[in-house]
Structure formats: C-alpha cells, structure tokens
Enzyme design. Sequence first.
Site, PDB file in Angstrom:
ATOM      1  N   ASP A 139       1.368  -5.368  10.343  1.00 51.07           N
ATOM      2  CA  ASP A 139       1.362  -4.131  11.405  1.00 51.07           C
ATOM      3  C   ASP A 139       0.398  -4.780  12.710  1.00 51.07           C
ATOM      4  O   ASP A 139      -0.438  -5.197  12.338  1.00 51.07           O
ATOM      5  CB  ASP A 139       0.519  -2.997  10.935  1.00 51.07           C
ATOM      6  N   ILE A 194       0.748  -1.235   0.232  1.00 51.59           N
ATOM      7  CA  ILE A 194      -0.109  -0.066  -0.066  1.00 51.59           C
ATOM      8  C   ILE A 194       0.748   1.164   0.028  1.00 51.59           C
ATOM      9  O   ILE A 194       0.503   2.256  -0.530  1.00 51.59           O
ATOM     10  CB  ILE A 194      -1.149  -0.151   1.313  1.00 51.59           C
ATOM     11  N   GLU A 237      12.284  -7.090   7.606  1.00 51.45           N
ATOM     12  CA  GLU A 237      11.765  -7.231   9.042  1.00 51.45           C
ATOM     13  C   GLU A 237      12.164  -8.552   9.719  1.00 51.45           C
ATOM     14  O   GLU A 237      12.696  -8.581  10.722  1.00 51.45           O
ATOM     15  CB  GLU A 237      10.373  -7.096   9.161  1.00 51.45           C
ATOM     16  N   ALA A 293      -5.197  -4.709   0.201  1.00 50.24           N
ATOM     17  CA  ALA A 293      -5.645  -5.972   0.177  1.00 50.24           C
ATOM     18  C   ALA A 293      -6.855  -6.164   1.079  1.00 50.24           C
ATOM     19  O   ALA A 293      -8.135  -7.157   0.913  1.00 50.24           O
ATOM     20  CB  ALA A 293      -4.576  -7.181   0.717  1.00 50.24           C
TER      21      ALA A 293
END
Length: 241
Positions: A139, A82, A216, A117
């Site tokens: 997140d 996004i 990450e 999504a």
Amino acid sequence: MADSDLAKLPRKRFYRQRAHANPFSDHQLDYPARPQDMDWSSHYPLFKDKKIEFADIGCGYGGLLIALATLYPDTLMMGMEIRTKVQEYVYERIKALRIQHKDAGSYQNVSIMRMNAMKFLPNFFEKAQLSKMFFLFPDPHFKQRKHKARIISPTLLAEYAYVLKTGGILYTITDVKDLHLWMVKHLDNHPLFERIPDDECDKDPAVLHVRTATEEGKKVERNQGDKFLACYRRVEDPLCK
C-alpha cells in the site's frame, strides 16, 4: 465432500475485498507470546522439524507463494495477509493444490495466515530465522499523514533485520515511484542493509516471480506500467564482529 470437489481451485470473484486494510486497527488476531510457543504443525504436516525461511508480507492472493513453492520445494514459506477474505482464498487455493498434487507432495511447504506484520512479526519468528522477506506492491499510503503506515520504515526495518539472518535478502517492488524512492531511502540509511546491484538481482531465480507472479504485478504489466525493484542484503552487525 469428495476429493474432486476439494481439489477445485477457489474462484477469486467470491473472495474480493478492498485493496488495503488499516494496519493500526484492532483486527482481533491471534498471536503467540513468543516464537517458540507457536505450533506450525497444522500448516506444514509433512515438515514437522523444519523452520520457516521465507516470509511474504502482505501476500495478497498468493501468486508469489505458489510460484516459489515448487522452485524451492524443501523450503518452508509463509504468506501473511491481514484481509480476511483474501487469506481465506489463499488457504483454499493451497488446500486444493495439495490435493491435486498429493502424489508428488507438492505445495506442502507453503502456507498462509492472517496476521499484521507491522505489529506481531517478532512474535512468530526467531532472531536470524528468515533467509528471504518479500514486500511486493505494498500500500503506497499516498497522503503524507499516512506515511507512518508504510510497511518500510526505520522502526520496522529494525524488526526485519532482527528476523533476517546475515546474508538474507529483503525484496521490494512497486509501481509507484514515490514509494520506491521512500523504501530505497530508508533501506539505504539503515546500517544492517546493503543494496544488491541490479545485475546481481537479475540472476536471482526468485526475482522473475517477484516481478510477474502477483496479481498486482500482472495488472501493472497489462497496463504497461513501470515496476521499480530494489533488493537488499542483510549484513553483519558491525557491533557484533
């Protein structure tokens, strides 16, 4: 511009953006009214008659996509992100890799698009189209009032079950135990998903990259943090037997 310039991998420091975006904001995204209206030819020029099978939801800087591209060279995979700058980075990364490996034709099976999504997944994928979906280090939305924005929820799981074929696998991993327990709880409670035993997950060639390929995941490893993995298989709808 010379091929040598186009083949240079982008530098991440020029594409930095905040770690997460509000999925409920109006991001002015383009999306088809239905999957059959989507033209994928610009994403996969060498695979005109194949359909996407893997979807990396919130793909970040594309580490998993790049790792899986050569592991599954005949499988089309799409990253959905996004954040604008992050999507641009992955696009440039894939473009450079395609030029670097043009003789072998590598990385032609992987692409990226800017998409939400949580809102538009069924606009892009048909029923039972996907065989793998990845939700890596999403997140955590720590505050309770933000839990409705978590990428795993009963409502969204119904959509994931719709686009996943029977036997398809949904992968989740996080370094936040509370989020891991949340995702496991909702997946365990959904009638169309069953958890895959950890020892079976470890035999899945994709799982190594799920653990290690993303930015990450590497950061958690550097900090010697924990990674909580849970994989689920899409089962047959008992009402359809």
